[in-house]
Write a protein that holds these residues in place. Structure first.
Motif, PDB file in Angstrom:
ATOM      1  N   ALA A  25       0.815  -1.214   0.000  1.00 47.02           N
ATOM      2  CA  ALA A  25       0.000   0.000   0.000  1.00 47.02           C
ATOM      3  C   ALA A  25       0.853   1.270   0.000  1.00 47.02           C
ATOM      4  CB  ALA A  25      -0.924   0.008   1.201  1.00 47.02           C
ATOM      5  N   LEU A  26       2.107   1.133   0.368  1.00 44.19           N
ATOM      6  CA  LEU A  26       2.979   2.305   0.468  1.00 44.19           C
ATOM      7  C   LEU A  26       3.475   2.765  -0.888  1.00 44.19           C
ATOM      8  CD1 LEU A  26       5.088   1.265   3.554  1.00 44.19           C
ATOM      9  CD2 LEU A  26       3.420   3.096   3.466  1.00 44.19           C
ATOM     10  N   PRO A  27       3.580   4.031  -1.130  1.00 41.58           N
ATOM     11  CA  PRO A  27       3.018   5.141  -0.375  1.00 41.58           C
ATOM     12  C   PRO A  27       1.660   5.618  -0.908  1.00 41.58           C
ATOM     13  CG  PRO A  27       4.575   6.037  -1.939  1.00 41.58           C
ATOM     14  CD  PRO A  27       4.536   4.512  -2.130  1.00 41.58           C
ATOM     15  N   GLU A  28       1.302   5.209  -2.120  1.00 38.06           N
ATOM     16  CA  GLU A  28       0.115   5.773  -2.776  1.00 38.06           C
ATOM     17  C   GLU A  28      -1.222   5.322  -2.199  1.00 38.06           C
ATOM     18  OE1 GLU A  28       2.413   4.057  -4.734  1.00 38.06           O
ATOM     19  OE2 GLU A  28       3.547   5.790  -5.450  1.00 38.06           O
ATOM     20  N   LYS A  29      -1.297   4.134  -1.642  1.00 42.44           N
ATOM     21  CA  LYS A  29      -2.583   3.583  -1.226  1.00 42.44           C
ATOM     22  C   LYS A  29      -2.748   3.466   0.288  1.00 42.44           C
ATOM     23  CE  LYS A  29      -3.027   0.959  -5.468  1.00 42.44           C
ATOM     24  NZ  LYS A  29      -3.156  -0.363  -6.061  1.00 42.44           N
ATOM     25  N   VAL A  30      -1.935   4.175   1.029  1.00 38.78           N
ATOM     26  CA  VAL A  30      -1.972   4.029   2.486  1.00 38.78           C
ATOM     27  C   VAL A  30      -3.332   4.406   3.069  1.00 38.78           C
ATOM     28  CG1 VAL A  30      -1.061   6.289   3.158  1.00 38.78           C
ATOM     29  CG2 VAL A  30      -0.594   4.312   4.573  1.00 38.78           C
ATOM     30  N   MET A  31      -3.982   5.408   2.494  1.00 39.72           N
ATOM     31  CA  MET A  31      -5.287   5.827   3.016  1.00 39.72           C
ATOM     32  C   MET A  31      -6.350   4.749   2.802  1.00 39.72           C
ATOM     33  SD  MET A  31      -4.702   8.703   4.460  1.00 39.72           S
ATOM     34  CE  MET A  31      -6.071   9.818   4.603  1.00 39.72           C
ATOM     35  N   GLU A  32      -6.122   3.858   1.856  1.00 43.69           N
ATOM     36  CA  GLU A  32      -7.066   2.779   1.583  1.00 43.69           C
ATOM     37  C   GLU A  32      -6.978   1.648   2.598  1.00 43.69           C
ATOM     38  OE1 GLU A  32      -6.654   1.406  -2.484  1.00 43.69           O
ATOM     39  OE2 GLU A  32      -6.497   3.483  -3.196  1.00 43.69           O
ATOM     40  N   ILE A  33      -5.831   1.499   3.250  1.00 43.30           N
ATOM     41  CA  ILE A  33      -5.669   0.385   4.195  1.00 43.30           C
ATOM     42  C   ILE A  33      -5.823   0.803   5.647  1.00 43.30           C
ATOM     43  CG2 ILE A  33      -4.174  -0.871   2.592  1.00 43.30           C
ATOM     44  CD1 ILE A  33      -1.870  -0.198   4.688  1.00 43.30           C
ATOM     45  N   VAL A  34      -5.860   2.104   5.903  1.00 40.84           N
ATOM     46  CA  VAL A  34      -5.973   2.592   7.274  1.00 40.84           C
ATOM     47  C   VAL A  34      -7.403   2.390   7.768  1.00 40.84           C
ATOM     48  CG1 VAL A  34      -5.892   4.684   8.696  1.00 40.84           C
ATOM     49  CG2 VAL A  34      -4.088   4.220   7.060  1.00 40.84           C
ATOM     50  N   ASP A  35      -7.522   2.004   9.023  1.00 43.23           N
ATOM     51  CA  ASP A  35      -8.826   1.842   9.659  1.00 43.23           C
ATOM     52  C   ASP A  35      -9.570   3.175   9.591  1.00 43.23           C
ATOM     53  OD1 ASP A  35     -10.985   1.499  11.401  1.00 43.23           O
ATOM     54  OD2 ASP A  35      -9.800   0.415  12.889  1.00 43.23           O
ATOM     55  N   PRO A  36     -10.749   3.194   8.970  1.00 40.73           N
ATOM     56  CA  PRO A  36     -11.497   4.446   8.808  1.00 40.73           C
ATOM     57  C   PRO A  36     -11.793   5.164  10.123  1.00 40.73           C
ATOM     58  CG  PRO A  36     -12.510   2.698   7.518  1.00 40.73           C
ATOM     59  CD  PRO A  36     -11.432   2.063   8.358  1.00 40.73           C
ATOM     60  N   SER A  37     -11.875   4.449  11.218  1.00 36.65           N
ATOM     61  CA  SER A  37     -12.161   5.104  12.494  1.00 36.65           C
ATOM     62  C   SER A  37     -11.033   6.044  12.916  1.00 36.65           C
ATOM     63  CB  SER A  37     -12.439   4.079  13.584  1.00 36.65           C
ATOM     64  OG  SER A  37     -11.274   3.339  13.879  1.00 36.65           O
ATOM     65  N   LEU A  38      -9.833   5.849  12.380  1.00 32.38           N
ATOM     66  CA  LEU A  38      -8.718   6.743  12.699  1.00 32.38           C
ATOM     67  C   LEU A  38      -8.837   8.079  11.979  1.00 32.38           C
ATOM     68  CD1 LEU A  38      -5.692   4.285  12.552  1.00 32.38           C
ATOM     69  CD2 LEU A  38      -6.823   5.192  14.570  1.00 32.38           C
ATOM     70  N   LEU A  39      -9.636   8.113  10.943  1.00 29.77           N
ATOM     71  CA  LEU A  39      -9.734   9.321  10.131  1.00 29.77           C
ATOM     72  C   LEU A  39     -10.886  10.232  10.536  1.00 29.77           C
ATOM     73  CD1 LEU A  39      -9.038   7.665   6.675  1.00 29.77           C
ATOM     74  CD2 LEU A  39      -7.418   8.807   8.189  1.00 29.77           C
ATOM     75  N   ILE A  40     -11.671   9.834  11.494  1.00 28.44           N
ATOM     76  CA  ILE A  40     -12.853  10.603  11.884  1.00 28.44           C
ATOM     77  C   ILE A  40     -12.490  12.020  12.317  1.00 28.44           C
ATOM     78  CG2 ILE A  40     -14.686  10.784  13.625  1.00 28.44           C
ATOM     79  CD1 ILE A  40     -14.958   7.726  13.394  1.00 28.44           C
ATOM     80  N   GLU A  41     -11.436  12.184  13.096  1.00 24.68           N
ATOM     81  CA  GLU A  41     -11.081  13.505  13.610  1.00 24.68           C
ATOM     82  C   GLU A  41     -10.594  14.464  12.546  1.00 24.68           C
ATOM     83  OE1 GLU A  41      -8.904  14.059  17.175  1.00 24.68           O
ATOM     84  OE2 GLU A  41      -9.644  12.197  18.024  1.00 24.68           O
ATOM     85  N   VAL A  42     -10.099  13.966  11.422  1.00 23.73           N
ATOM     86  CA  VAL A  42      -9.597  14.861  10.380  1.00 23.73           C
ATOM     87  C   VAL A  42     -10.685  15.223   9.380  1.00 23.73           C
ATOM     88  CG1 VAL A  42      -7.220  14.101  10.577  1.00 23.73           C
ATOM     89  CG2 VAL A  42      -8.721  12.992   8.929  1.00 23.73           C
TER      90      VAL A  42
END
Length: 101
Positions: A25-42
């Motif tokens: 996934a690095l570096p272009e697809k990292v946002m696709e593999i990250v747990d979506p709950s980590l992105l809630i604050e942003v």
């Protein structure tokens, strides 16, 4: 932790591993593999990530996932030294927060 996956998840079969999952996934697809709950604050109220925050978040997550990949190399000799891991993660935190902690 950052992907929300476990090494024993059903998607990791036939030789496919969590390590490979993150590495590919690095570096272009990292946002696709990250747990979506980590992105809630942003995310903003209308569920659109502000561009400046998205870029900073993606850079931070790339550094964290890359560090995790380097820490989980099959050969112990290929793994990062722990002092380098701490330094890299502290630098990533400082960059993300925009200040020295």
């Amino acid at each position: 932790m950052f992907t929300g996956r476990r090494p024993i998840d059903a998607v990791f079969n036939e030789g496919h591993t969590l390590h490979e999952f993150a590495k590919t996934a690095l570096p272009e697809k990292v946002m696709e593999i990250v747990d979506p709950s980590l992105l809630i604050e942003v995310m903003t109220n209308n569920f659109m990530i502000r561009e400046d925050k998205r870029v900073k978040t993606e850079e931070c997550l790339n550094a964290i996932i890359r560090t995790g990949v380097l820490c989980s190399m099959e050969s112990p000799f290929e793994r990062m030294e722990m002092r380098d891991v701490v330094a890299k993660l502290c630098h990533t935190r400082e960059t993300f927060l925009g200040r020295r902690v």
